[in-house]
Scaffold this motif. Structure first.
Motif, mmCIF file in Angstrom:
data_model
loop_
_atom_site.group_PDB
_atom_site.id
_atom_site.type_symbol
_atom_site.label_atom_id
_atom_site.label_comp_id
_atom_site.label_asym_id
_atom_site.label_seq_id
_atom_site.Cartn_x
_atom_site.Cartn_y
_atom_site.Cartn_z
ATOM 1 N N SER B 17 52.301 26.114 33.459
ATOM 2 C CA SER B 17 51.371 26.035 32.343
ATOM 3 C C SER B 17 50.746 27.400 32.056
ATOM 4 O O SER B 17 50.659 27.827 30.898
ATOM 5 C CB SER B 17 50.283 25.002 32.681
ATOM 6 O OG SER B 17 49.204 25.115 31.805
ATOM 7 N N ALA B 18 50.336 28.085 33.113
ATOM 8 C CA ALA B 18 49.721 29.409 32.942
ATOM 9 C C ALA B 18 50.736 30.403 32.385
ATOM 10 O O ALA B 18 50.407 31.230 31.525
ATOM 11 C CB ALA B 18 49.165 29.913 34.276
ATOM 12 N N SER B 21 51.409 29.684 28.680
ATOM 13 C CA SER B 21 50.281 29.883 27.759
ATOM 14 C C SER B 21 49.665 31.271 27.901
ATOM 15 O O SER B 21 49.699 32.069 26.964
ATOM 16 C CB SER B 21 49.206 28.813 28.007
ATOM 17 O OG SER B 21 49.706 27.539 27.668
ATOM 18 N N VAL B 22 49.110 31.566 29.062
ATOM 19 C CA VAL B 22 48.379 32.830 29.220
ATOM 20 C C VAL B 22 49.336 34.026 29.211
ATOM 21 O O VAL B 22 49.145 34.985 28.456
ATOM 22 C CB VAL B 22 47.531 32.831 30.515
ATOM 23 C CG1 VAL B 22 46.799 34.155 30.662
ATOM 24 C CG2 VAL B 22 46.547 31.674 30.503
ATOM 25 N N ALA B 24 52.341 34.126 28.122
ATOM 26 C CA ALA B 24 53.012 34.197 26.827
ATOM 27 C C ALA B 24 52.120 34.796 25.748
ATOM 28 O O ALA B 24 52.607 35.272 24.727
ATOM 29 C CB ALA B 24 53.470 32.804 26.408
ATOM 30 N N ALA B 25 50.810 34.758 25.977
ATOM 31 C CA ALA B 25 49.869 35.261 24.965
ATOM 32 C C ALA B 25 49.575 36.753 25.119
ATOM 33 O O ALA B 25 48.902 37.345 24.272
ATOM 34 C CB ALA B 25 48.553 34.470 25.039
ATOM 35 N N LEU B 26 50.078 37.348 26.206
ATOM 36 C CA LEU B 26 49.816 38.778 26.418
ATOM 37 C C LEU B 26 50.539 39.620 25.368
ATOM 38 O O LEU B 26 51.600 39.249 24.878
ATOM 39 C CB LEU B 26 50.274 39.203 27.819
ATOM 40 C CG LEU B 26 49.558 38.515 28.989
ATOM 41 C CD1 LEU B 26 50.159 38.977 30.314
ATOM 42 C CD2 LEU B 26 48.059 38.802 28.965
ATOM 43 N N ASP B 27 49.952 40.743 25.075
ATOM 44 C CA ASP B 27 50.510 41.666 24.084
ATOM 45 C C ASP B 27 51.600 42.513 24.745
ATOM 46 O O ASP B 27 51.313 43.480 25.464
ATOM 47 C CB ASP B 27 49.384 42.554 23.546
ATOM 48 C CG ASP B 27 49.870 43.442 22.407
ATOM 49 O OD1 ASP B 27 51.097 43.543 22.198
ATOM 50 O OD2 ASP B 27 49.010 44.034 21.736
ATOM 51 N N LEU B 59 47.343 36.541 37.894
ATOM 52 C CA LEU B 59 47.775 37.609 36.998
ATOM 53 C C LEU B 59 47.107 38.897 37.456
ATOM 54 O O LEU B 59 45.877 38.954 37.576
ATOM 55 C CB LEU B 59 47.360 37.281 35.562
ATOM 56 C CG LEU B 59 47.698 38.315 34.486
ATOM 57 C CD1 LEU B 59 49.210 38.462 34.306
ATOM 58 C CD2 LEU B 59 47.048 37.917 33.151
ATOM 59 N N LEU B 61 46.415 42.713 36.572
ATOM 60 C CA LEU B 61 46.406 43.722 35.506
ATOM 61 C C LEU B 61 45.865 44.997 36.119
ATOM 62 O O LEU B 61 44.688 45.048 36.497
ATOM 63 C CB LEU B 61 45.531 43.269 34.335
ATOM 64 C CG LEU B 61 45.987 42.005 33.595
ATOM 65 C CD1 LEU B 61 44.921 41.537 32.617
ATOM 66 C CD2 LEU B 61 47.294 42.259 32.865
ATOM 67 N N VAL B 65 42.823 41.432 40.045
ATOM 68 C CA VAL B 65 43.493 40.153 40.245
ATOM 69 C C VAL B 65 42.719 39.045 39.540
ATOM 70 O O VAL B 65 41.510 38.910 39.733
ATOM 71 C CB VAL B 65 43.594 39.815 41.746
ATOM 72 C CG1 VAL B 65 44.311 38.478 41.941
ATOM 73 C CG2 VAL B 65 44.318 40.918 42.494
ATOM 74 N N PHE B 66 43.424 38.276 38.758
ATOM 75 C CA PHE B 66 42.815 37.140 38.075
ATOM 76 C C PHE B 66 43.554 35.878 38.486
ATOM 77 O O PHE B 66 44.714 35.684 38.135
ATOM 78 C CB PHE B 66 42.864 37.333 36.553
ATOM 79 C CG PHE B 66 42.117 38.554 36.120
ATOM 80 C CD1 PHE B 66 40.733 38.514 35.982
ATOM 81 C CD2 PHE B 66 42.776 39.752 35.912
ATOM 82 C CE1 PHE B 66 40.028 39.659 35.628
ATOM 83 C CE2 PHE B 66 42.074 40.897 35.550
ATOM 84 C CZ PHE B 66 40.699 40.849 35.406
ATOM 85 N N HIS B 67 42.841 35.035 39.258
ATOM 86 C CA HIS B 67 43.402 33.747 39.647
ATOM 87 C C HIS B 67 43.188 32.789 38.485
ATOM 88 O O HIS B 67 42.060 32.620 38.016
ATOM 89 C CB HIS B 67 42.719 33.245 40.919
ATOM 90 C CG HIS B 67 42.922 34.165 42.088
ATOM 91 N ND1 HIS B 67 42.012 35.137 42.445
ATOM 92 C CD2 HIS B 67 43.964 34.284 42.949
ATOM 93 C CE1 HIS B 67 42.486 35.807 43.501
ATOM 94 N NE2 HIS B 67 43.656 35.313 43.818
ATOM 95 N N VAL B 68 44.275 32.221 37.996
ATOM 96 C CA VAL B 68 44.229 31.375 36.804
ATOM 97 C C VAL B 68 44.407 29.922 37.234
ATOM 98 O O VAL B 68 45.500 29.513 37.625
ATOM 99 C CB VAL B 68 45.331 31.790 35.812
ATOM 100 C CG1 VAL B 68 45.268 30.919 34.568
ATOM 101 C CG2 VAL B 68 45.192 33.261 35.437
ATOM 102 N N ASN B 69 43.324 29.161 37.195
ATOM 103 C CA ASN B 69 43.331 27.802 37.749
ATOM 104 C C ASN B 69 43.843 27.875 39.191
ATOM 105 O O ASN B 69 43.873 28.959 39.792
ATOM 106 C CB ASN B 69 44.160 26.844 36.878
ATOM 107 C CG ASN B 69 43.446 26.531 35.551
ATOM 108 O OD1 ASN B 69 42.244 26.776 35.409
ATOM 109 N ND2 ASN B 69 44.178 26.019 34.590
#
Lengths: 78, 78
Positions: B17-18, B21-22, B24-27, B59, B61, B65-69
């Motif tokens: 899901s991440a 959505s997330v 896939a939304a990156l530039d 994710l 960057l 570090v960004f833990h997504v759910n």
């Protein structure tokens, strides 16, 4: 037409980090990004709850909620 | 030059899901996105740990570090 993305935050350091990195990395040509400060804009809290936001920072893409790290629980914001 | 983004996952539904959505939304014009499946590519586990990844999906960057759910703890992957 751009898809809607809403970033809910509360001004916390974890929120700011997520906004400056993850939200900043979104493709603005495909996403219309709205940033909502739930600490100051408490009228948006019911909407956030309805969407399933449990903590901030959170990024909502369409109907999907992505909690990005943990800054504060929604219950602590009002 | 594009900045580096690495998405660590383990194939779990929350991860998918991440990613869809997330990630896939990156530039992509600004970010070079690498997707790493830590369930099958265990050789990348030490690197993920070093970066501070505690769970997937995550994710990274730059150095942040960004833990997504939450899908699975890194400790459960090996």
């Amino acid at each position: 037409m751009r898809a809607k993305a809403v970033f809910y935050h509360a001004g916390c350091p974890v929120c700011q980090s997520a906004e400056q990195s993850v939200v900043a990395a979104l493709d603005r040509s495909r996403y219309d990004v709205e940033v909502v400060h739930l600490g100051t804009d408490k009228a948006r809290l019911p909407e956030a709850r309805r969407l399933g936001v449990q903590s901030v920072p959170a990024l909502v893409l369409g109907t999907q909620v992505f909690h990005v790290n943990f800054g504060a629980a929604l219950g602590d914001l009002g």
